[in-house]
Design an enzyme around this catalytic site. Structure first.
Site, mmCIF file in Angstrom:
data_model
loop_
_atom_site.group_PDB
_atom_site.id
_atom_site.type_symbol
_atom_site.label_atom_id
_atom_site.label_comp_id
_atom_site.label_asym_id
_atom_site.label_seq_id
_atom_site.Cartn_x
_atom_site.Cartn_y
_atom_site.Cartn_z
ATOM 1 N N ASN A 182 37.125 35.545 42.877
ATOM 2 C CA ASN A 182 38.495 35.731 43.134
ATOM 3 C C ASN A 182 39.251 37.033 43.721
ATOM 4 O OD1 ASN A 182 37.902 37.266 40.872
ATOM 5 N ND2 ASN A 182 39.708 37.035 39.660
ATOM 6 N N GLU A 280 33.354 41.996 32.289
ATOM 7 C CA GLU A 280 34.722 41.925 32.287
ATOM 8 C C GLU A 280 34.723 40.320 32.471
ATOM 9 O OE1 GLU A 280 38.158 40.713 33.254
ATOM 10 O OE2 GLU A 280 37.736 41.967 35.294
ATOM 11 N N CYS A 313 41.979 37.009 36.384
ATOM 12 C CA CYS A 313 41.479 36.926 34.890
ATOM 13 C C CYS A 313 42.607 37.622 34.047
ATOM 14 C CB CYS A 313 40.230 37.662 34.874
ATOM 15 S SG CYS A 313 40.330 39.619 35.202
ATOM 16 N N GLU A 490 35.755 50.024 31.889
ATOM 17 C CA GLU A 490 35.329 50.805 32.890
ATOM 18 C C GLU A 490 36.735 51.476 33.484
ATOM 19 O OE1 GLU A 490 32.525 49.260 36.061
ATOM 20 O OE2 GLU A 490 31.783 47.899 34.527
#
Ligand code: ADP
Length: 516
Positions: A182, A280, A313, A490
């Site tokens: 994405n 993630e 996301c 992160e």
């Protein structure tokens, strides 16, 4: 005498009767090498049993773009060995020199930003204007930020009875970075920059639907002077080349952005060697609209969730609005949706392009069909954009959805939002609905009341909370998700904490040799 048996081709895709395969595809006018980049060399896939390439298609019109090297066990191992062998010299390279090289790579990204933007749009279908003006500058910024941050990395010494405790960040070793389709180069650079800055070497495996900009990035890094083996790129399917990468005993870190089921497989594989992972993953984030909010702003925030055709996301796909302002909010929202232009992502005027792949569109549509069958109403959209065909899905808002229903609980990853209400004045219910999924990536709220913003933000289960805004984020801040949205954070120094083995050196005040 019988004629000699023909020698089998080394590279099975090139039959003796066809011309040797070209290793360059021209995409959007830009030549792209379709092979792996391992140990400072371009390599085709070597397996004698599996097909040597796979076809990469454009989501814009479904056209084939390139025949990409299809990695397997041999390529995964070769890339990790190259990263392992390059590690000692790279780790020993002074931080200032590593930072200089990362800035040189950023210069290269800026010089080739137009090529990168055009190729990325052809490959993943996101808007060309956002690749040009937002994404590629951000890729360069990621590199520069972590180069500079490395040089500032420091912690005050602790002191115990005259002994100093000095904290240092030691690079951990080869890092495997696995990225999704994405936001291909954006997410790759977000991982590559801190990993390399910290002194690790890297094996990047881009998603099989969007392999191209990773290959251009390897060229750029090479031309900038990054030593051979410090950055390696292997292409191919997750099951074929991703799995052996994450199971390799020489890997010391794994950073992954993608789906929850894949994260579970990677976690299981990495357990064999106790390799730390950063995950993630998905989200099903809420956008809370309180009655005291600026409803125009709230509607802007809601429409922003269609960016990248909903394939983000972080997207706040569940709109939760206070009952008394439902209709007013919906009016503002629909006004804006009717002004959106859907079409070719290369056009400056397009707001929503295609989704990534016919299989993905099928999945998105499946969620919507099942929701409609269960009683949901499509206030806008609700199916493919038949005028455009292909992978274009209408921006969709579904109402009359239940909290426990699939459409409210599962990540759709398309331009599909749901709208629910909560009773007037019932902050507890708003928070209960907001937190009521297995995800915890982000939460957005629109309110005109500062105190409410503080109260509600504190109760969200989410890695990032946005108050009257969306998507803005400083690279120094932690980024990640809770629950099924991920493990670890992160960003800023948290990236260095992940990619490094932290060391505490305790030095006594006495015991030093006397000189002179
Ligand atoms: P999506 O469903 O959005 O494609 P995935 O989690 O399947 O998300 O893919 C994200 C990335 O993970 C891609 O680069 C993919 O090739 C890779 N991948 C998929 N399966 C595995 C696996 N078993 N091991 C390692 N990487 C994988």
């Amino acid at each position: 005498m019988a004629p000699p048996a023909p020698v089998p081709p080394v590279n099975p895709s090139g039959s003796p009767h066809s011309p040797p395969p070209s290793h360059t595809a021209t995409v959007a006018g830009v030549p792209v090498d379709t092979r792996h980049w391992i140990g400072g060399e371009r390599l085709a896939s070597a397996s004698a049993t599996a097909p040597a390439t796979f076809t990469d298609h454009s989501p814009i019109d479904g056209a084939p773009l390139a025949e990409i090297a299809r990695g397997g066990v041999a390529e995964a191992r070769a890339a990790v060995v190259a990263a392992r062998d390059a590690f000692p010299a790279w780790a020993a390279t002074p931080p200032a020199e590593r930072a200089r090289l990362l800035h040189a790579v950023a210069d290269g990204v800026e010089a080739r930003a137009e090529d990168l933007a055009a190729v990325e749009t052809a490959d993943n279908g996101a808007l060309l204007r956002s690749h040009r003006r937002g994404v590629m500058p951000r890729v360069a910024h990621n590199l520069r930020y972590f180069a500079d941050r490395l040089l500032a990395l420091a912690h005050d010494d602790f002191e115990t009875r005259g002994h100093t405790n000095h904290v240092s960040w030691d690079p951990a070793g080869p890092a495997v970075l696995i990225t999704p389709w994405n936001a291909p180069l954006m997410l790759a650079s977000w991982k590559i920059a801190p990993a390399l800055a910290a002194g690790n070497t890297v094996v990047l495996k881009p998603a099989e639907w969007t392999p191209l900009t990773a290959s251009l990035f390897a060229d750029i890094a090479h031309e900038a002077g990054l030593p051979a083996g410090v950055l390696n790129v292997v292409q191919g399917y997750g099951a074929e080349v991703g799995e052996p990468l994450v199971a390799d005993p020489d890997v010391r870190r794994i950073s992954f952005t993608g789906s929850v089921p894949t994260a579970r497989r990677i976690a299981a594989a990495s357990a064999a060697h106790l390799v730390p992972c950063s995950f993630e993953l998905g989200g099903k984030s809420p956008l809370l609209v309180f009655a005291d909010a600026d409803l125009e702003l709230a509607a802007d925030l809601a429409v922003e969730q269609f960016d990248n055709a909903g394939q983000i996301c972080l997207a706040a796909t569940r709109i939760l609005v206070e009952e008394s302002v439902r209709d007013a909010f919906l009016g503002h929202f629909l006004d804006r949706v009717t002004k959106l232009t859907q079409g070719d992502p290369r056009d400056e005027t397009t707001d929503i392009g295609p989704n990534i792949h016919p299989r993905h569109v099928e999945r998105v549509d499946g969620f919507v069909r099942r929701a409609l069958d269960a009683g949901a109403k499509a206030v806008t959209g609700g199916g493919r954009n038949t005028a455009l065909g292909g992978n274009y899905y209408l921006p969709t808002l579904l109402t009359d959805v239940a909290q426990h229903s699939e459409i409210v609980q599962e990540e759709v990853f398309g331009p599909v939002l749901t709208l629910q209400t909560f009773p007037d004045g019932d902050e507890d219910e708003a928070v209960r609905l907001a937190n009521g999924t297995r995800f915890g990536l982000a939460a957005t709220l629109a309110t005109g009341d500062r105190e409410r913003a503080g109260r509600v933000s504190a109760r969200f289960v989410a890695g990032t909370v946005w108050v009257n805004c969306f998507f803005v984020r400083d690279l120094s801040a932690p980024f990640g998700g809770s629950r099924d949205s991920g493990i670890g954070r992160e960003g800023g120094d948290w990236s260095f904490d992940f990619y490094c083995d932290l060391k505490n050196t305790v030095t006594a005040p006495k015991g030093w040799a006397r000189h002179g």
